[in-house]
Structure formats: C-alpha cells, structure tokens
Scaffold this motif. Structure first.
Motif, mmCIF file in Angstrom:
data_model
loop_
_atom_site.group_PDB
_atom_site.id
_atom_site.type_symbol
_atom_site.label_atom_id
_atom_site.label_comp_id
_atom_site.label_asym_id
_atom_site.label_seq_id
_atom_site.Cartn_x
_atom_site.Cartn_y
_atom_site.Cartn_z
ATOM 1 N N ARG A 68 0.836 -1.213 0.000
ATOM 2 C CA ARG A 68 0.000 0.000 0.000
ATOM 3 C C ARG A 68 0.863 1.253 0.000
ATOM 4 O O ARG A 68 0.568 2.230 -0.702
ATOM 5 C CB ARG A 68 -0.921 -0.008 1.218
ATOM 6 C CG ARG A 68 -2.010 -1.078 1.163
ATOM 7 C CD ARG A 68 -2.759 -1.154 2.478
ATOM 8 N NE ARG A 68 -3.818 -2.159 2.429
ATOM 9 C CZ ARG A 68 -4.466 -2.593 3.494
ATOM 10 N NH1 ARG A 68 -4.166 -2.106 4.710
ATOM 11 N NH2 ARG A 68 -5.404 -3.513 3.384
ATOM 12 N N ARG A 69 1.943 1.241 0.776
ATOM 13 C CA ARG A 69 2.837 2.402 0.818
ATOM 14 C C ARG A 69 3.520 2.594 -0.533
ATOM 15 O O ARG A 69 3.662 3.720 -1.012
ATOM 16 C CB ARG A 69 3.867 2.199 1.934
ATOM 17 C CG ARG A 69 4.800 3.381 2.180
ATOM 18 C CD ARG A 69 4.063 4.640 2.611
ATOM 19 N NE ARG A 69 3.233 4.474 3.789
ATOM 20 C CZ ARG A 69 3.667 4.543 5.048
ATOM 21 N NH1 ARG A 69 4.940 4.779 5.287
ATOM 22 N NH2 ARG A 69 2.830 4.394 6.058
ATOM 23 N N ARG A 72 -3.355 14.536 2.883
ATOM 24 C CA ARG A 72 -2.793 13.203 2.710
ATOM 25 C C ARG A 72 -1.465 13.123 3.434
ATOM 26 O O ARG A 72 -0.699 14.074 3.471
ATOM 27 C CB ARG A 72 -2.590 12.897 1.221
ATOM 28 C CG ARG A 72 -3.893 12.914 0.443
ATOM 29 C CD ARG A 72 -3.659 12.574 -0.993
ATOM 30 N NE ARG A 72 -3.067 11.256 -1.130
ATOM 31 C CZ ARG A 72 -2.690 10.739 -2.293
ATOM 32 N NH1 ARG A 72 -2.825 11.428 -3.393
ATOM 33 N NH2 ARG A 72 -2.163 9.545 -2.353
ATOM 34 N N GLU A 116 2.337 1.631 -3.471
ATOM 35 C CA GLU A 116 1.330 2.093 -4.427
ATOM 36 C C GLU A 116 1.076 3.594 -4.262
ATOM 37 O O GLU A 116 0.932 4.316 -5.255
ATOM 38 C CB GLU A 116 0.039 1.299 -4.231
ATOM 39 C CG GLU A 116 0.157 -0.149 -4.692
ATOM 40 C CD GLU A 116 -1.051 -0.989 -4.302
ATOM 41 O OE1 GLU A 116 -1.285 -2.020 -4.950
ATOM 42 O OE2 GLU A 116 -1.745 -0.613 -3.323
ATOM 43 N N ALA A 117 1.030 4.055 -3.022
ATOM 44 C CA ALA A 117 0.831 5.492 -2.786
ATOM 45 C C ALA A 117 2.017 6.294 -3.297
ATOM 46 O O ALA A 117 1.857 7.371 -3.892
ATOM 47 C CB ALA A 117 0.612 5.749 -1.298
ATOM 48 N N ASP A 118 3.217 5.778 -3.079
ATOM 49 C CA ASP A 118 4.424 6.447 -3.558
ATOM 50 C C ASP A 118 4.421 6.522 -5.078
ATOM 51 O O ASP A 118 4.759 7.552 -5.671
ATOM 52 C CB ASP A 118 5.651 5.685 -3.053
ATOM 53 C CG ASP A 118 6.954 6.414 -3.322
ATOM 54 O OD1 ASP A 118 6.908 7.631 -3.617
ATOM 55 O OD2 ASP A 118 8.026 5.770 -3.244
ATOM 56 N N THR A 159 1.805 6.508 -7.076
ATOM 57 C CA THR A 159 0.775 7.452 -7.506
ATOM 58 C C THR A 159 1.284 8.890 -7.438
ATOM 59 O O THR A 159 1.042 9.695 -8.340
ATOM 60 C CB THR A 159 -0.485 7.293 -6.645
ATOM 61 O OG1 THR A 159 -0.990 5.956 -6.802
ATOM 62 C CG2 THR A 159 -1.553 8.299 -7.044
ATOM 63 N N ARG A 160 2.001 9.208 -6.375
ATOM 64 C CA ARG A 160 2.556 10.566 -6.253
ATOM 65 C C ARG A 160 3.550 10.869 -7.371
ATOM 66 O O ARG A 160 3.710 12.022 -7.763
ATOM 67 C CB ARG A 160 3.241 10.727 -4.892
ATOM 68 C CG ARG A 160 2.294 10.875 -3.719
ATOM 69 C CD ARG A 160 3.042 11.288 -2.472
ATOM 70 N NE ARG A 160 3.972 10.264 -2.019
ATOM 71 C CZ ARG A 160 3.660 9.278 -1.176
ATOM 72 N NH1 ARG A 160 2.418 9.198 -0.693
ATOM 73 N NH2 ARG A 160 4.544 8.386 -0.803
#
Length: 229
Positions: free
Chosen positions: A25-26, A215, A28-30, A32-33
């Motif tokens: 999850r971390r 966020r 994937e968030a990275d 996306t940014r």
C-alpha cells in the motif's frame, strides 16, 4: 517500459505477511505521487485476513526503473505486532526483488529456416552421396542447426529437419519458462533480516507530518547509499 517487482514475506511469521500488505500500500501510494501506475499481477494470501505472503506488482510509466530500484532489497515495516500484544519486536522484514514474469517465446516460421542439400557418409551407396539428399537446416533467429539424412529423398529429409527444429525450439522455450519460474521462487528464500534499504512506519495522524492536502507525507526513509534512490 514495465517493470515487475515481487514482495515476499519469505519464511517469516504472520507479522511479515501483514507487513507485505502494508508495504505494498505504501509503495502504491508512492507510485501514484510520482505519476506511475501499479497493478497487482498476483497475490498469495496469508493466514490472517487482509495479509499476503507475497504480491507481484507491475509498475508502468516514465522512470519506473529508478522507482523500482528504490524499493528493491530488504524492506522493514516498523510497528508493534497486531497479533501478539506482548511481543517486543517491532521490525518486520520483507524482501523485494525485480523479476521476470514471462519467458520470451521463439516463433517458428519456415521462412526463417535456411535449407541446403549436403552430402553425408553412411549406408546408402554412391547414389545417395552424389544426389546430396541430406539436408542441413538452420533456424536463423535462434542459430539452431540440424542435419537429417535418414531418408533417400531430399523432400522427406527437409520435412523431418523442419519438424526437428520446431521440436527443439519448443523444448528450449519450455526450459526458459522453468528457469524464470525457478528464479521467482528463489526470491522467497532471499529475505535477510536487518540492514534494510527502506524503513516504513504507519502514519501518525494529523500534525507536522501531514501535507497541506490532508494526505500523509511518506515517513522518513533510511536508504543504503544513493544508488538505490
């Protein structure tokens, strides 16, 4: 160019399977940014609901090589165990490695084969040698070469040579698939506890570590050398 990254809990305890999920999850968030796309290609669930023994990711977009490199190696999820209240350990390690998913296939086309007549020794007499009924077939893309002289007619030897080339190419493709699969399985045994390339922690809630959008900013990451960034 797409890159594949496999995250695995290896032979670690159930907390490591929990850590795989948190780290994915971390990641994937990275991604996306950074404007990258991440897709979960394959996931092996853990014993606990919502956990994973391993997750295979495909990362797409500009700069994927550098991004995947920054997430390659031993990763650490630093948090108390959600399953054992009295456990003093807070570091849960996961291995992340780039990997191949599909072995390249070699297409077989007769137009890629050079077939020439040649002379060989053995039974058959002088007529066989003079008529050059033997066949040497070369598959240009792979470099495979076969010589067939079992039949008295050139056309029959040519047919056998083409079929033999086809069988050898298919055999080599199957071996390549086995090699890729074996390499992926070995990743699960490469987990080394300690000296992680990244240390990630849960978000701590609103405060100085929150971005203006609300966020969570990524927690500080400890890296092992600039080459992995």
């Amino acid at each position: 160019m797409d890159h594949h990254l496999l995250l695995s809990a290896g032979r670690g305890p159930q907390e490591c399977a929990w850590a795989v999920t948190q780290l994915v999850r971390r990641l994937e968030a990275d991604a996306t940014r950074r404007g990258l796309a991440v897709r979960r290609v394959e996931a092996v669930p853990g014993d606990r609901p919502g956990t994973h023994r391993s997750v295979l990711l495909r990362v797409s977009g500009d700069g994927t090589g550098q991004f995947v490199g920054s997430w390659t190696g031993t990763l650490c999820w630093q948090a108390p165990s959600p399953y054992r209240a009295g456990a003093g350990r807070k570091n849960w390690y996961v291995v992340a490695r780039p990997c191949e998913v599909d072995a390249p296939r070699t297409p077989f086309l007769e137009s890629d084969v050079d077939v020439v007549g040649c002379r060989t020794g053995g039974p058959g007499g002088q007529h066989r040698n003079k008529a050059s009924t033997a066949v040497r077939a070369t598959h240009r893309p792979s470099g495979l070469v076969v010589v067939v002289d079992t039949e008295r007619q050139f056309s029959q030897n040519r047919r056998l040579a083409l079929e033999l080339l086809r069988q050898r190419i298919e055999r080599d493709d199957r071996e390549a698939v086995r090699t890729v699969t074996t390499a992926r399985w070995r990743i699960h045994d490469e987990l080394v506890r300690g000296d992680p390339v990244r240390v990630e922690r849960p978000d701590t809630g609103p405060g100085p570590d929150r971005a203006s959008t609300g966020r969570a900013r990524p927690q500080p990451v400890r890296t092992r050398g600039a080459a992995t960034r």
